[in-house]
Design an enzyme around this catalytic site. Structure first.
Site, short mmCIF file in Angstrom:
data_model
loop_
_atom_site.label_atom_id
_atom_site.label_comp_id
_atom_site.label_asym_id
_atom_site.label_seq_id
_atom_site.Cartn_x
_atom_site.Cartn_y
_atom_site.Cartn_z
N GLY A 143 7.07 -0.92 -7.12
CA GLY A 143 8.03 -0.69 -6.04
C GLY A 143 8.93 -1.90 -5.83
N PHE A 144 9.71 -1.79 -4.79
CA PHE A 144 10.67 -2.85 -4.45
C PHE A 144 9.95 -4.20 -4.26
CE2 PHE A 144 12.64 -4.60 -0.35
CZ PHE A 144 13.42 -5.52 -1.01
N THR A 185 7.62 6.33 -5.71
CA THR A 185 8.91 5.74 -5.31
C THR A 185 9.25 4.53 -6.16
OG1 THR A 185 7.76 4.44 -3.62
CG2 THR A 185 8.77 6.51 -2.90
N GLY A 186 8.27 4.06 -6.91
CA GLY A 186 8.52 2.92 -7.78
C GLY A 186 9.24 3.37 -9.04
N LEU A 235 -0.02 -2.79 -1.99
CA LEU A 235 1.33 -2.45 -1.53
C LEU A 235 1.60 -0.96 -1.74
CD1 LEU A 235 1.49 -5.58 -2.63
CD2 LEU A 235 3.91 -5.26 -2.20
N ASN A 272 -10.50 2.84 -1.38
CA ASN A 272 -10.82 2.65 -2.80
C ASN A 272 -10.60 1.20 -3.22
OD1 ASN A 272 -11.57 5.29 -3.28
ND2 ASN A 272 -9.53 5.94 -3.93
N TYR A 296 2.69 7.64 8.44
CA TYR A 296 2.82 6.25 7.97
C TYR A 296 2.19 5.28 8.98
CZ TYR A 296 5.32 2.08 6.21
OH TYR A 296 5.65 0.83 5.70
P1 NAD Z 1 8.32 1.07 -2.26
O1 NAD Z 1 8.34 2.51 -1.90
O2 NAD Z 1 9.47 0.51 -3.02
O3 NAD Z 1 7.00 0.70 -3.07
C1 NAD Z 1 5.77 1.34 -2.88
C2 NAD Z 1 5.12 1.48 -4.25
O4 NAD Z 1 3.85 2.13 -4.09
C3 NAD Z 1 5.93 2.37 -5.20
O5 NAD Z 1 5.99 1.77 -6.47
C4 NAD Z 1 5.17 3.68 -5.24
O6 NAD Z 1 5.36 4.39 -6.44
C5 NAD Z 1 3.75 3.20 -5.04
N1 NAD Z 1 2.84 4.20 -4.46
C6 NAD Z 1 3.05 4.97 -3.36
N2 NAD Z 1 1.96 5.75 -3.14
C7 NAD Z 1 1.06 5.45 -4.12
C8 NAD Z 1 -0.23 5.92 -4.43
N3 NAD Z 1 -0.83 6.86 -3.70
N4 NAD Z 1 -0.86 5.42 -5.53
C9 NAD Z 1 -0.26 4.46 -6.29
N5 NAD Z 1 0.98 3.97 -6.03
C10 NAD Z 1 1.62 4.46 -4.95
O7 NAD Z 1 8.10 0.26 -0.89
P2 NAD Z 1 8.19 -1.29 -0.62
O8 NAD Z 1 9.34 -1.55 0.27
O9 NAD Z 1 8.08 -2.05 -1.88
O10 NAD Z 1 6.88 -1.49 0.27
C11 NAD Z 1 5.68 -1.99 -0.31
C12 NAD Z 1 4.61 -2.05 0.77
O11 NAD Z 1 5.04 -2.88 1.85
C13 NAD Z 1 4.28 -0.68 1.37
O12 NAD Z 1 2.88 -0.58 1.54
C14 NAD Z 1 4.97 -0.69 2.71
O13 NAD Z 1 4.29 0.08 3.66
C15 NAD Z 1 4.95 -2.17 3.08
N6 NAD Z 1 6.08 -2.49 3.96
C16 NAD Z 1 7.34 -2.61 3.46
C17 NAD Z 1 8.40 -2.88 4.32
C18 NAD Z 1 9.81 -3.04 3.81
O14 NAD Z 1 10.71 -3.25 4.61
N7 NAD Z 1 10.07 -2.99 2.52
C19 NAD Z 1 8.17 -3.00 5.69
C20 NAD Z 1 6.88 -2.83 6.16
C21 NAD Z 1 5.82 -2.60 5.28
#
Ligand code: NAD
Ligand code: UDP
Length: 338
Positions: free
Chosen positions: A16-17, A41-42, A82, A108, A154
């Site tokens: 992901g991001f 979403t990645g 993440l 897990n 969420y």
């Molecule tokens: P993102 O959506 O870009 O990345 C999330 C990644 O998790 C993706 O690669 C997606 O494919 C993977 N994923 C989702 N569900 C999954 C599952 N069940 N099994 C395996 N992989 C799974 O989001 P992000 O912005 O990179 O956020 C990463 C983490 O940081 C998240 O947990 C999010 O809740 C937390 N977060 C982010 C922000 C932000 O502003 N970016 C703010 C608060 C919290």
């Protein structure tokens, strides 16, 4: 001199991001990294820079399912969780999966941490504070979450994940760290993720109408990605007594309208601004109190919004100019679970 042992790290959600930046930073420190991601979403393209690194392994899999033990090393030192879609339209698209990702997925990964004696870091969120009545938000504030609304999958999922993490800690089953991340932006956000920074920049660059939800008077505090990753890694490495949850974010607060004006000025765009309905339960104000991170981790964000936005605009502009994404040649393991 004694050679330092190579750290072995699992990053769930590493495609992901934020995860892709974290994997890159860990590799740069000399760690071996396993990235487990279901690509919900990645994107594989975010991992392009890591493709050639022999210390990087990609595993396609869902953290809800039994974890792919055969693809993982015998020993892990650290596990970062993440995994979870972070953008409201994305996590609301399949709310049941979002909830299970936080609850079952975190369980897990905590059990894996227990098995390996690995330290576990959960990326929680400012959303645990819901639509906050306390401002700015300190870690001791217990929040104002609507547990039956569209954001609950969420918010409540992350709250449950935090509860699980601290239960494992109390029971001596794993050593945990919990980061409450506030809105973060930067290169490698998806253009289509629906978050305000990616929407506004892509709309401005394409000359499309800028969509402001509600009046645009709601506030957020935006942290640049490199600052955030630095904060996460410091928290993982923190050696003091259990710190409890730690806010990681940039306390500079601005309205959504202010953000739009900054992006319009920076891009020279002549896009019109259109107001759309405010989503249900959209938090009105959000700003982290980061005193704890400053004191415990010696951490504070360093990137001013103008610098971060400039880098992000440049990245989205380059993305638009790119032809079809090059095929990834990632060092990849595909597995069925088990
Ligand atoms: P993102 O959506 O870009 O990345 C999330 C990644 O998790 C993706 O690669 C997606 O494919 C993977 N994923 C989702 N569900 C999954 C599952 N069940 N099994 C395996 N992989 C799974 O989001 P992000 O912005 O990179 O956020 C990463 C983490 O940081 C998240 O947990 C999010 O809740 C937390 N977060 C982010 C922000 C932000 O502003 N970016 C703010 C608060 C919290
Ligand atoms: N928002 C907006 N226009 C958009 C996307 C989002 O005005 O095109 C608003 C959204 O309603 C919220 C803020 O911007 O008030 C931040 O939204 P985002 O989805 O980025 O993050 P979150 O709501 O999770 O903080």
């Amino acid at each position: 001199m004694k050679q330092a042992k190579t750290k072995q790290v699992l990053v769930a959600g590493g495609a992901g991001f934020l995860g892709s930046h974290l994997c890159e930073a860990l590799l740069a420190e000399g760690a071996k990294v396993w990235c487990l991601d279901n690509l919900q979403t990645g994107q594989r393209r975010t991992l392009r820079k890591l493709e050639q690194d022999p210390n990087f392994t990609f595993i396609e899999g869902d953290v809800i399912d039994p974890l792919p033990a055969r693809a993982l090393p015998r020993h892990l030192d650290q596990i970062y969780n993440l995994a979870c879609a972070a953008s409201p339209p994305q996590y609301q698209a399949d709310p049941e999966h979002t909830m299970l990702t936080s609850v079952l997925g975190t369980r897990n990964l905590l059990r894996l941490a227990e098995k390996h004696g690995a330290r576990f870091l959960l990326t929680s969120t400012s959303e645990v504070y819901g639509d906050p009545e306390a401002h700015p938000q300190t870690e001791s504030y217990r929040g104002n979450v609507n547990c039956t609304g569209p954001r609950a999958c969420y918010d409540e999922g992350k709250r449950a994940a935090e509860a699980l993490a601290f239960d494992f800690q109390r029971a001596g089953r794993a050593e945990v760290r919990v980061a409450r991340i506030f809105n973060t932006y930067g290169p490698r956000m998806r253009a289509d993720d629906g978050r305000v920074v990616s929407n506004v920049i892509t709309q401005a660059l394409e000359g499309l109408d800028i969509t402001v939800y509600g009046e645009g008077s709601q506030t957020r505090s935006f942290c640049y990605v490199s600052d955030l990753i630095d904060g996460l890694m410091r928290l993982m490495q923190y050696e003091g007594p259990q710190p409890g949850p730690v806010n990681i974010g940039n306390p500079v607060e601005l309205t959504v309208s202010d953000l739009v004006q900054q992006v319009l000025a920076m891009t020279g765009s002549r896009s019109a601004v259109v107001n759309m309905p405010l989503p249900e339960d959209d938090p009105q104000r959000r700003r982290p109190d980061i005193a704890k991170a400053e004191q415990l981790l010696g951490w504070a964000p360093r990137t001013p919004l103008t610098d971060g936005l400039r880098a992000t605009v440049a990245w989205f502009a380059a993305l638009q100019a790119e032809p079809e994404p090059a095929r990834s040649t990632l060092n990849e393991t595909r597995l069925s679970a088990g």
